[in-house]
Scaffold this motif. Sequence first.
Motif, PDB file in Angstrom:
ATOM      1  N   PRO A  91       0.820  -1.219   0.000  1.00 20.04           N
ATOM      2  CA  PRO A  91       0.000   0.000   0.000  1.00 20.04           C
ATOM      3  C   PRO A  91       0.852   1.265   0.000  1.00 20.04           C
ATOM      4  N   LYS A  92       0.399   2.268  -0.705  1.00 20.46           N
ATOM      5  CA  LYS A  92       1.036   3.591  -0.820  1.00 20.46           C
ATOM      6  C   LYS A  92       2.319   3.576  -1.648  1.00 20.46           C
ATOM      7  N   TYR A  93       2.571   2.484  -2.359  1.00 22.14           N
ATOM      8  CA  TYR A  93       3.742   2.422  -3.234  1.00 22.14           C
ATOM      9  C   TYR A  93       3.268   2.245  -4.667  1.00 22.14           C
ATOM     10  N   GLY A  94       3.429   3.311  -5.463  1.00 20.69           N
ATOM     11  CA  GLY A  94       3.064   3.254  -6.868  1.00 20.69           C
ATOM     12  C   GLY A  94       4.307   3.142  -7.726  1.00 20.69           C
ATOM     13  N   ARG A  95       4.111   3.220  -9.020  1.00 22.39           N
ATOM     14  CA  ARG A  95       5.224   3.070  -9.959  1.00 22.39           C
ATOM     15  C   ARG A  95       6.331   4.090  -9.748  1.00 22.39           C
ATOM     16  N   VAL A  96       5.962   5.346  -9.522  1.00 30.75           N
ATOM     17  CA  VAL A  96       6.962   6.404  -9.384  1.00 30.75           C
ATOM     18  C   VAL A  96       7.799   6.186  -8.125  1.00 30.75           C
ATOM     19  N   LYS A  97       7.138   5.940  -7.001  1.00 34.05           N
ATOM     20  CA  LYS A  97       7.857   5.740  -5.742  1.00 34.05           C
ATOM     21  C   LYS A  97       8.731   4.487  -5.799  1.00 34.05           C
ATOM     22  N   VAL A  98       8.204   3.407  -6.370  1.00 35.91           N
ATOM     23  CA  VAL A  98       8.974   2.165  -6.481  1.00 35.91           C
ATOM     24  C   VAL A  98      10.207   2.385  -7.359  1.00 35.91           C
ATOM     25  N   ASN A  99      10.032   3.086  -8.477  1.00 36.88           N
ATOM     26  CA  ASN A  99      11.187   3.366  -9.350  1.00 36.88           C
ATOM     27  C   ASN A  99      12.231   4.207  -8.637  1.00 36.88           C
ATOM     28  N   LYS A 100      11.805   5.204  -7.858  1.00 41.89           N
ATOM     29  CA  LYS A 100      12.762   6.033  -7.111  1.00 41.89           C
ATOM     30  C   LYS A 100      13.533   5.194  -6.094  1.00 41.89           C
ATOM     31  N   ILE A 101      12.829   4.297  -5.415  1.00 44.87           N
ATOM     32  CA  ILE A 101      13.474   3.429  -4.422  1.00 44.87           C
ATOM     33  C   ILE A 101      14.505   2.527  -5.099  1.00 44.87           C
ATOM     34  N   LEU A 102      14.116   1.921  -6.218  1.00 50.73           N
ATOM     35  CA  LEU A 102      15.030   1.016  -6.921  1.00 50.73           C
ATOM     36  C   LEU A 102      16.264   1.757  -7.432  1.00 50.73           C
ATOM     37  N   VAL A 103      16.072   2.961  -7.951  1.00 54.09           N
ATOM     38  CA  VAL A 103      17.208   3.753  -8.432  1.00 54.09           C
ATOM     39  C   VAL A 103      18.121   4.108  -7.263  1.00 54.09           C
ATOM     40  N   HIS A 104      17.532   4.522  -6.143  1.00 54.11           N
ATOM     41  CA  HIS A 104      18.319   4.882  -4.963  1.00 54.11           C
ATOM     42  C   HIS A 104      19.150   3.702  -4.459  1.00 54.11           C
ATOM     43  N   CYS A 105      18.579   2.500  -4.510  1.00 54.18           N
ATOM     44  CA  CYS A 105      19.281   1.296  -4.034  1.00 54.18           C
ATOM     45  C   CYS A 105      20.127   0.639  -5.127  1.00 54.18           C
ATOM     46  N   ARG A 106      20.159   1.231  -6.299  1.00 56.63           N
ATOM     47  CA  ARG A 106      20.898   0.701  -7.453  1.00 56.63           C
ATOM     48  C   ARG A 106      20.467  -0.727  -7.791  1.00 56.63           C
ATOM     49  N   ILE A 107      19.155  -0.883  -7.932  1.00 59.90           N
ATOM     50  CA  ILE A 107      18.555  -2.170  -8.284  1.00 59.90           C
ATOM     51  C   ILE A 107      17.847  -2.013  -9.622  1.00 59.90           C
ATOM     52  N   ALA A 108      18.141  -2.889 -10.549  1.00 63.42           N
ATOM     53  CA  ALA A 108      17.489  -2.856 -11.864  1.00 63.42           C
ATOM     54  C   ALA A 108      16.018  -3.250 -11.705  1.00 63.42           C
ATOM     55  N   PRO A 109      15.121  -2.637 -12.490  1.00 66.73           N
ATOM     56  CA  PRO A 109      13.699  -2.981 -12.407  1.00 66.73           C
ATOM     57  C   PRO A 109      13.416  -4.452 -12.706  1.00 66.73           C
ATOM     58  N   SER A 110      14.295  -5.096 -13.434  1.00 72.00           N
ATOM     59  CA  SER A 110      14.080  -6.500 -13.796  1.00 72.00           C
ATOM     60  C   SER A 110      14.686  -7.473 -12.781  1.00 72.00           C
ATOM     61  N   LYS A 111      15.283  -6.958 -11.710  1.00 67.16           N
ATOM     62  CA  LYS A 111      15.930  -7.806 -10.704  1.00 67.16           C
ATOM     63  C   LYS A 111      14.897  -8.629  -9.948  1.00 67.16           C
ATOM     64  N   THR A 112      15.226  -9.886  -9.708  1.00 68.23           N
ATOM     65  CA  THR A 112      14.324 -10.760  -8.962  1.00 68.23           C
ATOM     66  C   THR A 112      14.660 -10.721  -7.472  1.00 68.23           C
ATOM     67  N   ILE A 113      13.711 -11.144  -6.649  1.00 63.17           N
ATOM     68  CA  ILE A 113      13.925 -11.180  -5.195  1.00 63.17           C
ATOM     69  C   ILE A 113      15.124 -12.067  -4.870  1.00 63.17           C
ATOM     70  N   GLY A 114      15.206 -13.219  -5.493  1.00 63.41           N
ATOM     71  CA  GLY A 114      16.307 -14.137  -5.240  1.00 63.41           C
ATOM     72  C   GLY A 114      17.638 -13.645  -5.779  1.00 63.41           C
ATOM     73  N   GLY A 115      17.610 -12.729  -6.724  1.00 56.74           N
ATOM     74  CA  GLY A 115      18.830 -12.212  -7.335  1.00 56.74           C
ATOM     75  C   GLY A 115      19.416 -11.001  -6.641  1.00 56.74           C
ATOM     76  N   LEU A 116      18.793 -10.557  -5.563  1.00 53.98           N
ATOM     77  CA  LEU A 116      19.314  -9.397  -4.837  1.00 53.98           C
ATOM     78  C   LEU A 116      20.601  -9.752  -4.096  1.00 53.98           C
ATOM     79  N   SER A 117      21.564  -8.854  -4.160  1.00 53.21           N
ATOM     80  CA  SER A 117      22.779  -9.047  -3.364  1.00 53.21           C
ATOM     81  C   SER A 117      22.468  -8.662  -1.918  1.00 53.21           C
ATOM     82  N   GLU A 118      23.363  -9.023  -0.994  1.00 54.64           N
ATOM     83  CA  GLU A 118      23.147  -8.670   0.414  1.00 54.64           C
ATOM     84  C   GLU A 118      23.086  -7.160   0.586  1.00 54.64           C
ATOM     85  N   ARG A 119      23.946  -6.438  -0.136  1.00 53.94           N
ATOM     86  CA  ARG A 119      23.932  -4.976  -0.054  1.00 53.94           C
ATOM     87  C   ARG A 119      22.590  -4.429  -0.515  1.00 53.94           C
ATOM     88  N   GLN A 120      22.119  -4.891  -1.680  1.00 53.56           N
ATOM     89  CA  GLN A 120      20.849  -4.411  -2.210  1.00 53.56           C
ATOM     90  C   GLN A 120      19.699  -4.748  -1.264  1.00 53.56           C
TER      91      GLN A 120
END
Length: 130
Positions: A91-120
């Motif tokens: 809730p309260k997370y739309g496309r714009v906010k999610v994209n900003k979060i992913l960019v801030h954390c340096r995570i590609a939009p196509s990244k999977t949950i299992g493919g996240l590094s410990e840092r990410q």
Amino acid sequence: MRDFGLIAAVVCVDSPPMTATGTTSSSGSTAPERSLNQRMDALARANQIRIQRAQLKRDLKSGRRSIHSLLLEPPEYVETAKVFDMLLAVPKYGRVKVNKILVHCRIAPSKTIGGLSERQRSELISLLRH
């Protein structure tokens, strides 16, 4: 005055013909053929995963499940799900906010949950707690 005429070169290439989709019609590196039972088992597994993910998204949306616990200990059926899609279910997370979060954390939009590094993973969790 010199006359530079056009020179046409014809190059013959020995390659398989192209299909309507732009791929070649030869099957050089395709997956092995599957039996009907194998295909049906794979389809059943895929459908079960889709059902479980849909329920998970409903649980995230209703607040019965937290995104933090999901990211810390993801179930097997969510390992191949996109981080973007799971965050959109919160809730309260739309496309714009999610994209900003992913960019801030340096995570590609196509990244999977299992493919996240410990840092990410840790950066994403700490950012979502605020």
